[in-house]
Design an enzyme around this catalytic site. Structure first.
Site, PDB file in Angstrom:
ATOM      1  N   HIS A  39      44.509  37.074  45.826  1.00  0.00           N
ATOM      2  CA  HIS A  39      45.757  36.793  46.265  1.00  0.00           C
ATOM      3  C   HIS A  39      45.908  37.593  47.723  1.00  0.00           C
ATOM      4  CE1 HIS A  39      46.260  36.354  41.914  1.00  0.00           C
ATOM      5  NE2 HIS A  39      46.891  35.235  42.203  1.00  0.00           N
ATOM      6  N   CYS A  95      34.829  38.445  37.540  1.00  0.00           N
ATOM      7  CA  CYS A  95      34.390  39.946  37.401  1.00  0.00           C
ATOM      8  C   CYS A  95      33.827  40.366  36.098  1.00  0.00           C
ATOM      9  CB  CYS A  95      35.563  40.892  37.873  1.00  0.00           C
ATOM     10  SG  CYS A  95      35.657  42.515  37.649  1.00  0.00           S
ATOM     11  N   HIS A 123      49.789  34.344  35.188  1.00  0.00           N
ATOM     12  CA  HIS A 123      48.758  34.803  35.827  1.00  0.00           C
ATOM     13  C   HIS A 123      47.324  34.401  35.589  1.00  0.00           C
ATOM     14  CE1 HIS A 123      45.661  37.261  37.817  1.00  0.00           C
ATOM     15  NE2 HIS A 123      46.535  37.869  38.686  1.00  0.00           N
ATOM     16  N   GLU A 125      44.297  34.951  35.333  1.00  0.00           N
ATOM     17  CA  GLU A 125      43.486  35.660  34.505  1.00  0.00           C
ATOM     18  C   GLU A 125      44.097  35.591  33.082  1.00  0.00           C
ATOM     19  OE1 GLU A 125      42.857  39.828  35.453  1.00  0.00           O
ATOM     20  OE2 GLU A 125      42.820  40.218  33.269  1.00  0.00           O
ATOM     21  N   THR A 159      44.143  42.987  33.582  1.00  0.00           N
ATOM     22  CA  THR A 159      43.034  44.144  33.904  1.00  0.00           C
ATOM     23  C   THR A 159      43.926  44.871  35.130  1.00  0.00           C
ATOM     24  OG1 THR A 159      42.262  42.577  35.659  1.00  0.00           O
ATOM     25  CG2 THR A 159      40.791  43.071  33.633  1.00  0.00           C
ATOM     26  N   CYS A 189      41.341  47.674  34.237  1.00  0.00           N
ATOM     27  CA  CYS A 189      40.199  48.187  34.757  1.00  0.00           C
ATOM     28  C   CYS A 189      40.143  49.685  35.641  1.00  0.00           C
ATOM     29  CB  CYS A 189      39.504  47.024  35.488  1.00  0.00           C
ATOM     30  SG  CYS A 189      40.425  46.931  37.303  1.00  0.00           S
ATOM     31  N   SER A 217      49.991  39.559  45.177  1.00  0.00           N
ATOM     32  CA  SER A 217      48.865  40.195  44.362  1.00  0.00           C
ATOM     33  C   SER A 217      49.558  41.063  43.536  1.00  0.00           C
ATOM     34  CB  SER A 217      48.107  41.159  45.464  1.00  0.00           C
ATOM     35  OG  SER A 217      47.385  42.042  44.859  1.00  0.00           O
ATOM     36  N   SER A 261      42.561  43.555  46.371  1.00  0.00           N
ATOM     37  CA  SER A 261      42.070  42.414  47.486  1.00  0.00           C
ATOM     38  C   SER A 261      41.958  42.565  48.735  1.00  0.00           C
ATOM     39  CB  SER A 261      42.601  41.144  46.881  1.00  0.00           C
ATOM     40  OG  SER A 261      43.971  41.087  46.964  1.00  0.00           O
TER      41      SER A 261
HETATM   42  S1  SF4 Z   1      40.926  44.321  39.751  1.00  0.00           S
HETATM   43 FE1  SF4 Z   1      39.602  44.952  38.306  1.00  0.00          FE
HETATM   44  S2  SF4 Z   1      39.237  43.365  37.008  1.00  0.00           S
HETATM   45 FE2  SF4 Z   1      39.957  42.534  38.881  1.00  0.00          FE
HETATM   46  S3  SF4 Z   1      38.481  41.927  39.953  1.00  0.00           S
HETATM   47 FE3  SF4 Z   1      38.963  44.087  40.601  1.00  0.00          FE
HETATM   48  S4  SF4 Z   1      37.606  45.163  39.478  1.00  0.00           S
HETATM   49 FE4  SF4 Z   1      37.327  43.278  38.479  1.00  0.00          FE
END
Ligand code: SF4
Length: 286
Positions: A39, A95, A123, A125, A159, A189, A217, A261
């Site tokens: 994003h 990921c 979302h 994910e 995550t 995560c 994002s 990101s």
């Molecule tokens: S935010 Fe966390 S789950 Fe998402 S891509 Fe990055 S490390 Fe992987």
């Protein structure tokens, strides 16, 4: 004015590895990026300039290109089967920590639990996790929590959910479902946790905060919310060109953080611009 960077910020290994895999694609015109890779408008524009097709967020249609790139956010196994059945070559950059969230949700379902996903229902994910489950529900806030009839509930998280939100929603689930055995598998995560913790450590030291990241994002928005909740004036920007000198008048110490990101070069450009502003527009009193 001083500028202080958070100890942990910016691009996570999941996004970095996905971008590295994309770098290796020789013929971008034959590949569709299935869903937004990140994003982040700058990165998406860069990919479009290289000639990649992009199928957008809804993933309704099977891409017309022979190659299909699954993004770091992942997709359901059902979607993978659909793409393979259509003869597509998959380049999978999901990921590993998103894979873990899928596995956790499936494990809980295999234990006979109704699965509750803490996250944003829209979302990509979260949609990917839910699509492989029988009867899952998504809760975004405590207000979405109800009393479910099942005796066993299993909870996983998008995550990039802040750990504090997970704690609040889990408490609400337990309160509303005293009859049920509730098991959480924490799938937030580590990069998200590290960035949240670094920002918490930074906030007491600053009187304003700049957060760099895409406007769509999720984890960037969470960083913005952390600043706002502490009453710190917080500026969310995508790149250095959005810095407005007037916003910094009277600020003593400005904190800097960025979503997972955000490209390192974008963060550095913002940092450099902040230092210029500190020297030219708002001289430091120290
Ligand atoms: S935010 Fe966390 S789950 Fe998402 S891509 Fe990055 S490390 Fe992987």
């Amino acid at each position: 004015m001083q500028v202080r960077r958070a100890d942990a910020m910016g691009m996570c290994f999941g996004v970095r590895d996905a971008l590295a895999a994309i770098e290796q694609v020789d013929e971008p015109g034959t590949v569709t990026i299935h869903g937004e890779l990140v994003h982040n408008g700058e990165v998406l524009q860069m990919l479009a300039n290289r000639g990649f097709q992009q199928s957008g967020e809804d993933l309704r249609d099977v891409p017309i290109t022979e190659g299909v790139l699954i993004t770091a956010h992942g997709v359901s196994n059902r979607e993978r089967r659909k793409l393979r059945a259509a003869g597509k070559q998959l380049l999978d950059t999901t990921c590993p920590l998103v894979h873990k969230a899928h596995e956790a949700a499936q494990l809980l379902e295999a234990e006979g639990r109704r699965v509750i996903v803490i996250g944003r229902p829209d979302h990509v994910e979260v949609r990917g996790i839910v699509e492989d489950l029988q009867n899952a529900v998504v809760v975004k806030t405590e207000q979405d929590v109800v009393t479910w009839p099942e005796q066993a509930l299993g909870v996983v998280c998008q995550t990039t959910t802040p750990s504090e939100r997970v704690d609040c929603i889990l408490l609400a689930i337990r309160r509303a479902n005293g009859h049920a055995d509730v098991r959480l598998i924490d799938t937030v995560c580590n990069p998200t946790k590290a960035r949240g913790a670094a920002l918490e450590a930074l906030l007491p030291q600053v009187d304003a905060l700049v957060v760099v990241g895409g406007s769509d994002s999720n984890n960037t928005r969470q960083l913005v919310l952390r600043g706002e909740r502490r009453g710190i004036p917080t500026l969310h920007i995508e790149n250095a060109s959005e810095l407005v000198p007037e916003w910094f008048f009277g600020r003593e110490v400005v904190g800097l953080t960025a979503g997972t990101s955000t490209l390192p070069a974008t963060i550095d450009a913002v940092h450099e611009q902040l230092i210029r502003l500190a020297a030219e527009v708002v001289p430091s009193s120290s």
